[in-house]
Design a protein around this motif. Structure first.
Motif, mmCIF file in Angstrom:
data_model
loop_
_atom_site.group_PDB
_atom_site.id
_atom_site.type_symbol
_atom_site.label_atom_id
_atom_site.label_comp_id
_atom_site.label_asym_id
_atom_site.label_seq_id
_atom_site.Cartn_x
_atom_site.Cartn_y
_atom_site.Cartn_z
ATOM 1 N N TYR A 1 5.216 -2.225 2.756
ATOM 2 C CA TYR A 1 5.051 -3.655 2.463
ATOM 3 C C TYR A 1 5.036 -4.410 3.786
ATOM 4 C CZ TYR A 1 6.589 -8.439 1.577
ATOM 5 O OH TYR A 1 6.699 -9.805 1.594
ATOM 6 N N GLY A 2 4.221 -5.462 3.828
ATOM 7 C CA GLY A 2 4.173 -6.272 5.031
ATOM 8 C C GLY A 2 3.912 -7.735 4.720
ATOM 9 N N ARG A 3 4.266 -8.586 5.667
ATOM 10 C CA ARG A 3 4.030 -10.033 5.542
ATOM 11 C C ARG A 3 3.420 -10.537 6.842
ATOM 12 N NH1 ARG A 3 5.849 -14.624 2.753
ATOM 13 N NH2 ARG A 3 6.084 -16.497 4.058
ATOM 14 N N LEU B 1 0.775 -8.989 11.422
ATOM 15 C CA LEU B 1 1.545 -8.512 10.281
ATOM 16 C C LEU B 1 2.800 -7.783 10.746
ATOM 17 C CD1 LEU B 1 1.380 -7.905 7.095
ATOM 18 C CD2 LEU B 1 0.459 -5.703 7.795
ATOM 19 N N LEU B 2 3.902 -7.992 10.032
ATOM 20 C CA LEU B 2 5.143 -7.259 10.260
ATOM 21 C C LEU B 2 5.508 -6.559 8.951
ATOM 22 C CD1 LEU B 2 7.548 -6.593 12.132
ATOM 23 C CD2 LEU B 2 8.693 -8.644 11.232
ATOM 24 N N GLY C 1 0.839 -1.194 0.000
ATOM 25 C CA GLY C 1 0.000 0.000 0.000
ATOM 26 C C GLY C 1 0.873 1.242 0.000
ATOM 27 N N GLY C 2 0.264 2.373 0.230
ATOM 28 C CA GLY C 2 1.012 3.620 0.277
ATOM 29 C C GLY C 2 0.303 4.723 -0.473
ATOM 30 N N GLY C 3 1.023 5.814 -0.668
ATOM 31 C CA GLY C 3 0.419 6.959 -1.341
ATOM 32 C C GLY C 3 1.457 7.740 -2.130
ATOM 33 N N ILE C 4 0.952 8.498 -3.093
ATOM 34 C CA ILE C 4 1.799 9.365 -3.897
ATOM 35 C C ILE C 4 1.026 10.648 -4.173
ATOM 36 C CG2 ILE C 4 1.005 8.303 -6.064
ATOM 37 C CD1 ILE C 4 3.819 8.867 -7.191
#
Length: 244
Positions: free
Chosen positions: A71-73, A80-81, A34-37
């Motif tokens: 990013y996570g797993r 989640l980490l 995820g994230g943003g721009i």
């Protein structure tokens, strides 16, 4: 009906009509991105005339850019980490054309990285809340230059200043959020409450480049900020996450 209310009603309607089975996205071994721009560019040009300074033209230009992916797993079901990155820049330019013109330029660049954990708590098959503690570091560098002239020919400087600022920002946060699966692998989320403790260390340098008035100054300071936002609000921007 405004766009914000329409979005809220769409989310609530989707929840009410949802008949899908429990999601497998929040289980061990899966991933999240995820994230943003964002990008902004603006320019203005104003002209006027005054009795003291005569014709005057003021020009302003500004731009900004920010990119913040994460990013996570899943290290366990509903746990989640993750890691996050951030890159940003900002630029401002000002120019005043009159009997005593002056110009200024200011630009800033920052980058950062962080780690976070997230624990999900399901309410229905597609809806729930999460708790997310994390730590983040941001390095920022800013420079500016301003010049003032004795007359409209711009041949002689009356003053010229340069400034440099570098800061290091370390923050610890703990937030609670709301998530809703709009598709099997896609969620929209918003923050319900967030507690942030930030330590900032800044070094600031200022210099006058005029030979007859030359000087330099240097300051260093550290500050600790605490911020608590614990109110439920849909005014905040929704984020979109993809699970795979």
């Amino acid at each position: 009906m405004n766009n914000k209310n329409a979005l809220i009603l769409t989310v609530l309607l989707g929840i009410a009509l949802s008949k899908t089975t429990a999601q497998d996205a929040l289980t061990l071994g899966n991933h999240i991105v995820g994230g943003g721009i964002s990008f902004d560019l603006s320019e203005s040009d104003n002209s006027r005339s005054s009795y003291l300074n005569g014709p005057q033209s003021i020009t302003r230009e500004s731009s900004s850019f920010n990119f913040s992916p994460y990013y996570g797993r899943f290290i366990d079901d509903y746990k989640l980490l993750g890691i996050s990155l951030s890159v940003g820049s900002r630029f401002n330019q000002y120019e005043n054309d009159d009997s005593y013109p002056d110009t200024s330029i200011d630009d800033q660049i920052n980058f950062g990285a962080g780690v976070f954990m997230r624990r999900y708590f399901t309410i229905t098959e597609k809806v729930g809340v999460y708790f997310q503690p994390g730590a983040n570091y941001i390095r920022s560098s800013r420079g500016s230059e301003s010049s003032q002239y004795t007359d409209s020919t711009r041949l002689t400087l009356s003053n010229k200043f340069t400034e440099k600022e570098k800061s290091n920002n370390i923050s610890l946060s703990a937030k609670v959020g709301f998530y809703f699966f709009i598709f099997d692998q896609l969620t929209i989320e918003t923050t319900l409450g967030n507690f942030v403790a930030t330590l900032t260390s800044t070094t600031y340098k200022r210099k006058n480049d005029q030979p007859d008035e030359a000087y330099k100054s240097k300051d260093h300071n550290s500050n600790l900020y605490l911020n608590l936002a614990n109110s439920f609000s849909f005014d905040q921007l929704f984020t979109v996450n993809y699970y795979f």
